[in-house]
Design a protein around this motif. Structure first.
Motif, short mmCIF file in Angstrom:
data_model
loop_
_atom_site.label_atom_id
_atom_site.label_comp_id
_atom_site.label_asym_id
_atom_site.label_seq_id
_atom_site.Cartn_x
_atom_site.Cartn_y
_atom_site.Cartn_z
N ASP B 2 0.83 -1.20 0.00
CA ASP B 2 0.00 0.00 0.00
C ASP B 2 0.86 1.24 0.00
O ASP B 2 2.03 1.21 0.34
CB ASP B 2 -0.86 0.03 1.28
N ARG B 3 0.21 2.34 -0.33
CA ARG B 3 0.89 3.64 -0.14
C ARG B 3 0.88 3.95 1.34
O ARG B 3 -0.07 3.62 2.04
CB ARG B 3 0.11 4.75 -0.88
N PRO B 4 1.92 4.61 1.85
CA PRO B 4 1.87 4.99 3.27
C PRO B 4 0.78 6.04 3.49
O PRO B 4 0.57 6.91 2.65
CB PRO B 4 3.25 5.58 3.55
N VAL B 5 0.08 5.92 4.62
CA VAL B 5 -0.95 6.91 4.93
C VAL B 5 -0.28 8.17 5.48
O VAL B 5 -0.74 9.29 5.27
CB VAL B 5 -2.00 6.33 5.91
N LEU B 6 0.87 7.98 6.12
CA LEU B 6 1.61 9.14 6.61
C LEU B 6 3.08 8.97 6.26
O LEU B 6 3.64 7.89 6.38
CB LEU B 6 1.47 9.26 8.13
N GLU B 7 3.66 10.05 5.78
CA GLU B 7 5.06 9.98 5.40
C GLU B 7 5.76 11.25 5.86
O GLU B 7 5.27 12.35 5.66
CB GLU B 7 5.17 9.83 3.89
N LEU B 8 6.91 11.08 6.51
CA LEU B 8 7.74 12.23 6.89
C LEU B 8 8.97 12.22 6.01
O LEU B 8 9.58 11.18 5.81
CB LEU B 8 8.18 12.13 8.35
N ARG B 9 9.31 13.39 5.48
CA ARG B 9 10.51 13.46 4.64
C ARG B 9 11.42 14.55 5.17
O ARG B 9 11.00 15.70 5.27
CB ARG B 9 10.13 13.82 3.20
N ASN B 10 12.63 14.15 5.53
CA ASN B 10 13.68 15.11 5.82
C ASN B 10 13.29 16.09 6.94
O ASN B 10 13.58 17.28 6.86
CB ASN B 10 14.01 15.88 4.53
N ILE B 11 12.64 15.60 7.98
CA ILE B 11 12.18 16.47 9.07
C ILE B 11 13.34 16.83 9.99
O ILE B 11 14.10 15.96 10.43
CB ILE B 11 11.08 15.76 9.89
N SER B 12 13.49 18.12 10.28
CA SER B 12 14.52 18.58 11.21
C SER B 12 13.88 19.46 12.27
O SER B 12 12.90 20.14 12.02
CB SER B 12 15.59 19.40 10.48
N LYS B 13 14.48 19.40 13.47
CA LYS B 13 14.03 20.26 14.56
C LYS B 13 15.24 20.55 15.44
O LYS B 13 15.89 19.64 15.92
CB LYS B 13 12.93 19.57 15.38
N THR B 14 15.55 21.83 15.59
CA THR B 14 16.71 22.23 16.37
C THR B 14 16.27 23.01 17.59
O THR B 14 15.41 23.88 17.49
CB THR B 14 17.65 23.10 15.53
N PHE B 15 16.84 22.68 18.73
CA PHE B 15 16.68 23.49 19.93
C PHE B 15 18.03 24.15 20.20
O PHE B 15 19.04 23.66 19.71
CB PHE B 15 16.26 22.62 21.12
N GLY B 59 12.27 22.16 9.26
CA GLY B 59 12.31 21.88 7.83
C GLY B 59 11.77 20.49 7.56
O GLY B 59 11.62 19.69 8.47
N GLY B 60 11.46 20.22 6.28
CA GLY B 60 10.97 18.91 5.89
C GLY B 60 9.48 18.92 5.63
O GLY B 60 8.81 19.93 5.83
N ASP B 61 8.97 17.78 5.15
CA ASP B 61 7.56 17.69 4.76
C ASP B 61 6.85 16.59 5.53
O ASP B 61 7.42 15.54 5.79
CB ASP B 61 7.45 17.37 3.26
N ILE B 62 5.60 16.89 5.88
CA ILE B 62 4.72 15.88 6.44
C ILE B 62 3.65 15.62 5.39
O ILE B 62 2.95 16.54 4.96
CB ILE B 62 4.07 16.37 7.75
N LEU B 63 3.52 14.38 4.91
CA LEU B 63 2.52 14.06 3.91
C LEU B 63 1.50 13.11 4.50
O LEU B 63 1.86 12.11 5.12
CB LEU B 63 3.16 13.41 2.69
N ILE B 64 0.22 13.43 4.32
CA ILE B 64 -0.83 12.51 4.72
C ILE B 64 -1.59 12.15 3.46
O ILE B 64 -2.09 13.03 2.75
CB ILE B 64 -1.74 13.15 5.78
#
Lengths: 330, 495
Positions: B2-15, B59-64
């Motif tokens: 199946d296609r993923p229902v949720l996909e994260l691509r290249n997500i970054s988070k800096t503190f 940065g990065g993308d969240i795809l649903i």
């Protein structure tokens, strides 16, 4: 299932405990001075306490969100002076317009507190300590320190709170109506429930998608609007407006909340608690002179009751720590 | 597939100072349970917060369903059908079960008011679905931890979500309750929901997960089908790095025991803690976050009363009732939370350093400021503190220098046992090295150090011996020559 003793249940329902205490006081004072518990006198005591009840209900919402509004009495004095001066300048204005105006002015002052807490992030005790002085100062600037006396106010302006319906004053009816509205608000609206949530556990509130600051802002607006309304009611009931109207009254309002079991730590409390707390203070104030106790005792007694209430509350609010070990019985 | 229902691509988070997520990816498929695996600090919790709208990624993308979405608040996650059961109980103790379940998802009646009778019925249905007998009118605080957890499940299910995130859902459950939970997870999976299952326990990962994703230090390491890997493969991915980094381990002479702890117990937090600390030794305490390490240290420092056990310190029975007792007898504790428990940020450096020994620096109740400065200067030099002046407030210092002030403050009391709790948490690499070097110097001078750390390389690089804790008990002990990353992680996860 846990079995809870009746005593435990009574203590966990602080409203019942306080209600019982009030009845005990009525019985006690009534046996010494029977006229005190007559309907007419009780209605008078309630009328005398009505403003405190309304302010305590509004303050409760603020305290539920872990804030405090110390500016209510100054807000009340300022709004009262505004409508009194307006009445002198435009005597033909109807009482209804005056009511709307007082709510509006109070709301603006409350919203200013709320914005500083919400958007600027200043602790509410600092914000309202400042505006408490500022609003009181505005009364002086507005009136030049002059009094507005009964003979300068129009009869319509003075009549509204005193008019009686079914032997109960309009002022009392307003307090009863506000209490009911507040009850519905806290129990049956999303905003009301959210106010408990953001004060009870701000972190969990964020996780649930609730904006903590926004709800604090809302409670300051409500507190301000109620203070404004009480400003008009106070000035017309006592038929005088001056700088020191309701001076230090905010302390009684906060005291009513604390006695009513509203937790200063936020998230715990009920409208009935605030109302009963206010009635308790009103009773002490009116009953002590009747049984021949000096008004100075009144201060000492209310002070002691506040400390007692805080001790009782802090005991019942003790929360358990984190448990790491697996529980043995599972 | 199946296609993923949720996909994260290249997500970054800096503190500030930390890159919590560095270009990670993740796919969740409908009807599949995906395990997210990683050490403490690998970025799992940060990812959950990104997915639930608590944090906004840099940065990065969240795809649903292949559509990019933006998530800025918890309400956005709900709208996109994502619900989460968080690790910590983020619920409302003072509200009722029903109110908790529907805290931001209420039904209204025709007057626009909240319809409590309907919500109570729905709560009852949800709890029945979960096979649990809880009165929906009870305040949450009266429930057990396990039942609270189930209420948070009910809350997650009340939103008809097709993506369910479970952050260590079995952490507070008994064996029987865990079996119930597995049944529930399978049922949700069979209903076609995509489940992200975060866990440290390999047995449950292999029992109920279909896929895995491994993070390490905020980076994506690998993903795939759980049937294609073994536990050893996963452990290798989690820890896969060369541990012998730049740790300046100074070989100190290890002497006789300084402190002996026997059978130390606390009613709810830890039990049966036995260990010996020797002169000139760094004893590492490793474990997962919440394993009870800090609680043990706080008991040794007199902050938490114990229910049983004995401590011998410097050949004398040691029973600290307050931190003052502990300091008097030569044991000090440098807490984990530097800013709240360690330093008084708004006071200058010299006052922070001399705070625990003001009595000794006073004459007839007045503080001798010249001596205060002398003491402060002495320790600032020893610690190579970088500050414009000793009158500067601690809040203006970098994290590493703040830590030096806190350590200096305790050193000034001349202890012989110093406990440091997460000494390098949240400080930059350069300061970390300085703190490590300094700890080496302390033991070289004959002090004994207990170091609580959740960073595997640090604890392995610095310690002479390591004690691993798991759920409030000691799970394993390692000498320096028998430490392996795999064995330590295995012990800490209770596998």
């Amino acid at each position: 299932m846990k079995t809870t003793s009746i005593i435990g249940k009574l203590i966990s329902h602080r409203e019942w405990l306080l209600g019982g205490l009030i009845i005990l006081m009525l019985v006690g004072v009534g046996s010494a001075a029977p006229f005190f518990v007559g309907t007419a006198n009780l209605a008078e005591v309630f009328d005398d306490t009505a403003i405190l009840i309304m302010l305590a209900c509004a303050q409760m919402l603020v305290i539920l969100t872990r804030c405090i509004d110390l500016s209510v009495a100054s807000n009340l004095a300022f709004t009262g002076m505004c409508v009194a001066l307006f009445n002198v300048a435009y005597p033909e204005t109807s009482a209804l317009v005056t009511v709307v105006m007082s709510i509006g002015i109070g709301l603006m002052l409350g919203a200013f507190n709320g914005l500083l807490v919400w958007l600027v992030g200043i602790p509410s005790i600092v914000v309202t300590l400042g505006t408490m002085s500022a609003y009181r100062g505005f009364v002086f600037l507005l009136s030049d320190g002059e009094w507005v006396n009964a003979h300068e106010m129009t009869p319509q302006f003075l009549a509204l709170p005193r008019a009686a319906f079914l032997d109960v004053t309009v002022l009392s009816w307003i307090a009863i109506a506000l209490t009911l509205v507040m009850f519905v608000f806290t129990r049956f609206t999303k905003t009301g429930l959210s106010i408990f949530a953001v004060g009870g556990n701000p972190k969990a509130a964020v996780y649930s998608g609730l904006d903590v600051g926004k709800h604090q802002f809302i409670t300051f607006c409500i507190s301000g609007a109620v203070a404004g309304l009480c400003g008009y009611l106070w000035v017309s009931r006592y038929a005088v407006a001056y700088v020191e109207v309701a001076l230090a009254f905010e302390l009684q309002v906060v005291a009513a909340c604390v006695i009513g079991g509203i937790s200063i730590a936020g998230g715990i409390g009920s409208i009935w608690g605030a109302v009963l707390g206010a009635i308790f203070l009103g009773l002490i104030k009116n009953a002590l002179p009747v049984i021949g106790i000096s008004p100075f005792w009144q201060l000492a007694i209310s002070g002691l009751v506040i400390v007692l209430a805080v001790i009782v509350n802090s005991r019942s609010e003790k929360r358990g720590g984190r448990r790491i070990l697996r529980e043995a019985h599972q | 597939m199946d296609r993923p229902v949720l996909e994260l691509r290249n997500i970054s988070k800096t503190f500030p100072g930390v890159k919590a997520l560095d270009g990670v990816e993740l796919q969740l498929y409908p009807g599949q349970v995906t395990a997210l695996i990683g050490e403490n600090g690998a970025g799992k919790s940060t990812l959950v917060k990104v997915l639930t709208g608590i944090y906004t990624p840099d940065g990065g993308d969240i795809l649903i369903n292949d559509e990019p979405v933006r998530m800025q608040a918890a309400t956005d996650a709900k709208r996109h059908g994502i619900s989460a059961i968080h690790q910590e109980a983020v619920m409302f103790d003072e509200l009722s079960v029903t109110q908790n379940i529907f805290i931001n998802n209420q039904n209204r009646n025709r007057f626009g008011l909240l319809d409590w009778p309907l919500m109570r019925r729905r709560a009852r249905t949800l709890l029945e679905y979960l096979d649990v007998n809880i009165d929906p009118d009870l305040p949450l605080r009266e429930l057990s931890v396990a039942h609270k957890h189930l209420v948070s499940f009910a809350s997650a299910l009340s939103i008809n979500s097709n993506i369910v995130i479970m952050d260590e859902p079995t952490a507070s459950l008994s064996h029987h309750e865990i079996q119930e939970l597995y049944r529930l997870v399978r049922r949700l999976r069979d209903e076609g929901k995509a489940i992200l299952f975060i866990s440290h326990k390999f047995d449950e990962i292999f029992e109920i997960c279909d896929r895995y994703t491994v993070f390490r230090d905020g980076q994506f390491v690998g993903a795939g089908e759980i049937n294609d890997v073994t536990q050893d493969d996963l452990v290798a991915m989690m820890v896969g790095r060369t541990v012998k980094q730049i740790y300046p381990k100074i070989e100190a002479e290890i002497g006789e025991p300084v402190m002996t702890v026997e059978g130390l117990c606390h009613p709810t937090e830890f039990a049966d803690i036995d260990f010996e600390l020797r002169r000139g030794e760094i004893l590492g305490f490793y474990g997962l976050v919440g394993a009870g390490r800090s609680e043990v240290m706080q008991a040794l420092f007199g902050l938490t009363p114990t229910s049983a056990g004995s401590i011998i310190l410097n050949d004398k029975p040691f029973n600290p009732r307050t931190p003052g007792d502990a300091v008097d007898q030569g044991l000090v504790y440098v807490p984990e939370d530097r800013q709240h428990q360690g330093a008084i940020l708004s006071l200058p450096i010299f006052q922070n350093i001399t705070l625990p020994q003001l009595g000794g620096l006073s004459r007839s109740g007045f503080i001798d400021m010249a001596r205060e400065f002398d003491v402060a200067r002495q320790y600032a030099t020893r610690l190579q503190l970088k500050a414009a002046s000793l009158s500067e407030n601690v809040e203006n210092l970098s994290g590493g220098n703040q830590q030096k002030v806190v350590i200096g403050k305790w050193l000034a009391t001349n202890p012989n046992v110093i406990i440091v709790d997460e000494p390098t948490k949240g400080i930059d690499i350069g300061s970390k090295a300085a703190v490590h070097k300094f700890m080496g110097e302390l033991v070289a001078q004959g002090l004994s150090v207990i170091m609580v750390s959740s960073e595997l390389p640090e604890v392995m690089g610095m310690s002479d011996r390591i004690i691993v804790m798991h759920e409030g008990r000691i799970a394993a002990r390692f000498d320096r020559d028998e430490m392996t990353a795999e064995a330590i992680v295995t012990a800490a996860t209770g596998a």
